[in-house]
Scaffold this motif. Structure first.
Motif, PDB file in Angstrom:
ATOM      1  N   ILE A 242       0.874  -1.188   0.000  1.00 46.08           N
ATOM      2  CA  ILE A 242       0.000   0.000   0.000  1.00 46.08           C
ATOM      3  C   ILE A 242       0.904   1.228   0.000  1.00 46.08           C
ATOM      4  O   ILE A 242       1.084   1.893   1.022  1.00 46.08           O
ATOM      5  N   PRO A 243       1.495   1.585  -1.118  1.00 42.88           N
ATOM      6  CA  PRO A 243       2.538   2.618  -1.122  1.00 42.88           C
ATOM      7  C   PRO A 243       2.048   4.045  -0.930  1.00 42.88           C
ATOM      8  O   PRO A 243       2.845   4.920  -0.614  1.00 42.88           O
ATOM      9  N   ASN A 244       0.767   4.294  -1.092  1.00 40.72           N
ATOM     10  CA  ASN A 244       0.291   5.684  -1.120  1.00 40.72           C
ATOM     11  C   ASN A 244      -0.428   6.140   0.146  1.00 40.72           C
ATOM     12  O   ASN A 244      -1.035   7.215   0.151  1.00 40.72           O
ATOM     13  N   HIS A 245      -0.381   5.365   1.204  1.00 42.22           N
ATOM     14  CA  HIS A 245      -1.148   5.741   2.393  1.00 42.22           C
ATOM     15  C   HIS A 245      -0.294   5.653   3.656  1.00 42.22           C
ATOM     16  O   HIS A 245       0.631   4.849   3.749  1.00 42.22           O
ATOM     17  N   ARG A 246      -0.652   6.510   4.598  1.00 39.15           N
ATOM     18  CA  ARG A 246       0.038   6.549   5.888  1.00 39.15           C
ATOM     19  C   ARG A 246      -0.758   5.775   6.930  1.00 39.15           C
ATOM     20  O   ARG A 246      -1.976   5.651   6.836  1.00 39.15           O
ATOM     21  N   LEU A 247      -0.042   5.269   7.935  1.00 42.49           N
ATOM     22  CA  LEU A 247      -0.659   4.533   9.037  1.00 42.49           C
ATOM     23  C   LEU A 247      -0.361   5.237  10.348  1.00 42.49           C
ATOM     24  O   LEU A 247       0.803   5.534  10.649  1.00 42.49           O
ATOM     25  N   VAL A 248      -1.394   5.511  11.115  1.00 40.98           N
ATOM     26  CA  VAL A 248      -1.250   6.068  12.455  1.00 40.98           C
ATOM     27  C   VAL A 248      -1.588   4.967  13.455  1.00 40.98           C
ATOM     28  O   VAL A 248      -2.657   4.338  13.361  1.00 40.98           O
ATOM     29  N   ILE A 249      -0.685   4.717  14.390  1.00 42.30           N
ATOM     30  CA  ILE A 249      -0.882   3.700  15.422  1.00 42.30           C
ATOM     31  C   ILE A 249      -0.983   4.424  16.758  1.00 42.30           C
ATOM     32  O   ILE A 249      -0.026   5.047  17.221  1.00 42.30           O
ATOM     33  N   ALA A 250      -2.152   4.370  17.362  1.00 41.17           N
ATOM     34  CA  ALA A 250      -2.408   5.107  18.600  1.00 41.17           C
ATOM     35  C   ALA A 250      -2.806   4.144  19.712  1.00 41.17           C
ATOM     36  O   ALA A 250      -3.734   3.345  19.544  1.00 41.17           O
ATOM     37  N   GLY A 251      -2.080   4.210  20.827  1.00 44.31           N
ATOM     38  CA  GLY A 251      -2.433   3.366  21.955  1.00 44.31           C
ATOM     39  C   GLY A 251      -1.285   3.188  22.922  1.00 44.31           C
ATOM     40  O   GLY A 251      -0.132   3.527  22.635  1.00 44.31           O
ATOM     41  N   ILE A 270       9.945   2.341   5.937  1.00 46.55           N
ATOM     42  CA  ILE A 270       8.699   3.109   5.803  1.00 46.55           C
ATOM     43  C   ILE A 270       8.470   4.008   7.020  1.00 46.55           C
ATOM     44  O   ILE A 270       7.334   4.302   7.376  1.00 46.55           O
ATOM     45  N   GLU A 271       9.569   4.463   7.633  1.00 48.12           N
ATOM     46  CA  GLU A 271       9.430   5.327   8.814  1.00 48.12           C
ATOM     47  C   GLU A 271       8.605   6.577   8.515  1.00 48.12           C
ATOM     48  O   GLU A 271       7.901   7.078   9.402  1.00 48.12           O
ATOM     49  N   HIS A 272       8.679   7.095   7.300  1.00 46.52           N
ATOM     50  CA  HIS A 272       7.970   8.320   6.943  1.00 46.52           C
ATOM     51  C   HIS A 272       6.468   8.105   6.787  1.00 46.52           C
ATOM     52  O   HIS A 272       5.714   9.069   6.667  1.00 46.52           O
ATOM     53  N   ARG A 273       6.036   6.840   6.788  1.00 45.75           N
ATOM     54  CA  ARG A 273       4.614   6.557   6.594  1.00 45.75           C
ATOM     55  C   ARG A 273       3.939   5.936   7.804  1.00 45.75           C
ATOM     56  O   ARG A 273       2.750   5.638   7.769  1.00 45.75           O
ATOM     57  N   ALA A 347      -3.567  -6.021   2.620  1.00 44.16           N
ATOM     58  CA  ALA A 347      -3.266  -4.877   1.750  1.00 44.16           C
ATOM     59  C   ALA A 347      -4.280  -4.756   0.627  1.00 44.16           C
ATOM     60  O   ALA A 347      -4.731  -3.652   0.295  1.00 44.16           O
ATOM     61  N   ARG A 348      -4.662  -5.883   0.053  1.00 48.79           N
ATOM     62  CA  ARG A 348      -5.623  -5.858  -1.049  1.00 48.79           C
ATOM     63  C   ARG A 348      -6.974  -5.316  -0.574  1.00 48.79           C
ATOM     64  O   ARG A 348      -7.594  -4.478  -1.243  1.00 48.79           O
ATOM     65  N   GLY A 349      -7.443  -5.774   0.581  1.00 51.83           N
ATOM     66  CA  GLY A 349      -8.722  -5.301   1.103  1.00 51.83           C
ATOM     67  C   GLY A 349      -8.709  -3.817   1.428  1.00 51.83           C
ATOM     68  O   GLY A 349      -9.665  -3.093   1.129  1.00 51.83           O
TER      69      GLY A 349
END
Length: 398
Positions: A242-251, A270-273, A347-349
Motif C-alpha cells: 500500500i505505497p500511497n497511504h500513511r498509518l497512524v498507530i495510537a495506543g 517506511i518510517e515516513h509513513r 493490503a488488497r482489502g
C-alpha cells in the motif's frame, strides 16, 4: 418504566472485576464493564462494583474500602497483597463475605485472576447465582503462545469449576462462544450479548476541543493497546503493498512491544509513513478517529473489539480480520470489510476500500445507523437485564 418492569423491581447486581476505571491501560474490558454498569444504573438498577486499586505497577489514587460514586455506579476499591500479579486482595474477600446476601446476582468479568475465582467460590457457598464473562481470556491458540503450562494448570485446577458451576456464561460474540466450546467443558447455558457503544460520546453530536497534535490528510488508523495479539506486525508489513497511504498507530505500549514494531518499520524503510502517537483518550481519541479514512483492527484474537463499535458510531468504515469477534457485526451491518490477516490479503482489502470514497461513506453511514439503533449501551443493558432476570428466576425456583 414499563408496568412489567415495575412489578419485577430493581435488580441488585454486583460486578466483580480485577481492575476498573481509571485504570484505562487495561483496554476494552475496563470500558465495556463500566459502560454496562452505567447503563444498568440508568435503567434504575442497583449496581455495585468490587475491584482492586491496581494500575500496572502502580496503585490508583482512590479511596479504599468504601463506596465511590462513579456515574451512578457504586465502586469499592480494595488494596492487593502478594502475589500482586494475581490481584489477591484479602480485604476484597472480607467484603464479599460480608455483603453477598445483599445482592440478587453476581457478574464476574475475566478469569485466571484471584478476585473472580474467590467471588465464584463465595457466591456458590452463599447461594447467590453468578454469571461469568470470560472477556476473551479462553482462547486455545493464545494458550500456546503465552503461559501455556501455567494457564492449563490453573484452568484445570480452579477455573474449570468456576465456569461449570456458574448459573450462566455471557459471551460477547459467537466467535468467543465457539472458542470456549473447544475446551470441551460441561458448561451451563450461555448467551451472546455484544458490548455496546456510547452514541453520546462517539456520535456526530459529540463535541470538545482536542489538545493533541493534529494528523492531517487521509490516513489509516489502528487504535488500541500496542500488543502482539493485535496483529500490528502483519498490518505494518501490508504497507509494502500500500505505497500511497500513511498509518497512524495510537495506543498504550503494552509490555514494550512497540520497539519490536519500530524495528519492522525500519527494516521496511517506511518510517515516513508510520506514526506512533502513544496513548490517546477522550476528545483527542475522538478527533483522531473521526479524521481517519479507515479504522483497521487486524487482531490474531479479539473476543469483541470495542474500537470497531466506536468507529461505527463515529461514521468511520472498518477493516477487521476474521479473528475479531466484531467481524460478525461488520458483516451484518455492512459497515466495513472482513479480510484475511495475511499481509497481502490485508493490503488488497484496504487498497480496494481506499480506492472507493463513495463506498467508504456508505459503510460509515451504515455503521452509524446500527450504533444508534441497535448497539447503544442502553439497548445492550436492556438485554443484559433480561438475562439477569432469567438467572434470578431459575435460582429462586431451584
Amino acid at each position: 418504566m414499563s408496568q412489567e418492569r415495575k412489578s419485577r423491581g430493581v435488580i441488585r447486581v454486583l460486578h466483580v472485576v480485577p481492575t476498573y476505571r481509571p485504570a484505562w491501560r487495561y483496554g476494552g474490558t475496563i470500558y465495556s464493564v463500566h459502560g454496562l454498569c452505567r447503563a444498568l444504573a440508568v435503567r434504575g438498577n442497583s449496581v455495585s462494583v468490587y475491584t482492586t486499586n491496581v494500575d500496572g505497577d502502580l496503585n490508583m489514587d482512590v479511596p479504599l474500602g468504601r463506596a465511590v460514586g462513579v456515574e451512578g455506579v457504586r465502586v469499592w476499591y480494595f488494596p492487593v497483597s502478594f502475589p500482586r500479579r494475581l490481584y489477591r486482595s484479602p480485604a476484597l474477600r472480607s467484603a464479599l463475605m460480608r455483603d453477598f446476601a445483599g445482592f440478587d446476582v453476581v457478574h464476574l468479568h475475566s478469569i485466571f485472576l484471584w478476585p473472580t475465582y474467590v467471588a465464584a467460590r463465595l457466591a456458590r457457598a452463599g447461594g447467590v447465582p453468578y454469571v461469568v464473562s470470560p472477556r476473551g481470556m479462553l482462547i486455545k491458540d493464545l494458550f500456546k503462545r503465552r503461559s501455556r503450562w501455567a494457564k492449563n494448570l490453573w484452568i484445570h485446577a480452579f477455573e474449570r469449576r468456576t465456569l461449570q458451576q456458574a448459573s450462566a456464561i455471557h459471551f460477547t460474540s459467537q466467535l468467543e462462544a465457539n472458542e470456549v466450546a473447544k475446551f470441551g467443558f460441561n458448561l451451563p447455558a450461555g448467551l451472546i450479548i455484544p458490548n455496546g457503544v456510547s452514541v453520546e460520546e462517539w456520535g456526530p453530536d459529540a463535541t470538545g476541543q482536542s489538545t493533541a497534535e493534529s494528523v492531517m490528510g487521509d490516513y489509516l488508523l489502528f487504535l488500541g493497546r500496542i500488543n502482539w495479539k493485535k496483529g500490528l506486525d502483519r498490518l505494518i508489513r501490508s504497507l509494502e503493498q500500500i505505497p500511497n497511504h500513511r498509518l497512524v498507530i495510537a495506543g498504550h505500549d503494552d509490555e514494550g512491544y512497540r520497539a519490536e514494531l519500530e524495528t519492522i518499520v525500519a527494516e521496511l524503510g517506511i518510517e515516513h509513513r508510520v506514526r506512533f502517537t502513544g496513548s490517546v483518550s477522550g476528545v483527542d481519541k475522538r478527533t483522531l478517529l473521526r479524521g481517519a479514512s479507515v479504522l483497521i483492527l487486524p487482531s490474531y484474537s479479539e473476543n469483541m473489539g470495542n474500537v470497531v463499535l466506536e468507529a461505527m458510531a463515529s461514521g468511520v468504515p472498518v477493516v477487521v480480520t476474521p479473528e475479531v469477534g466484531a467481524a460478525e457485526i461488520v458483516r451484518k451491518y455492512g459497515c466495513g470489510r472482513v479480510v484475511d490477516g495475511e499481509p497481502k490479503s490485508l493490503a488488497r482489502g484496504i487498497t480496494e476500500l481506499m480506492a472507493d470514497a463513495r463506498r467508504r461513506r456508505e459503510m460509515g453511514e451504515a455503521g452509524r445507523r446500527a450504533a444508534e439503533t441497535e448497539l447503544s449501551w442502553g439497548q445492550v443493558a436492556a438485554l443484559m437485564e433480561e438475562f439477569y432476570w432469567g438467572v434470578i428466576r431459575e435460582a429462586r425456583a431451584a
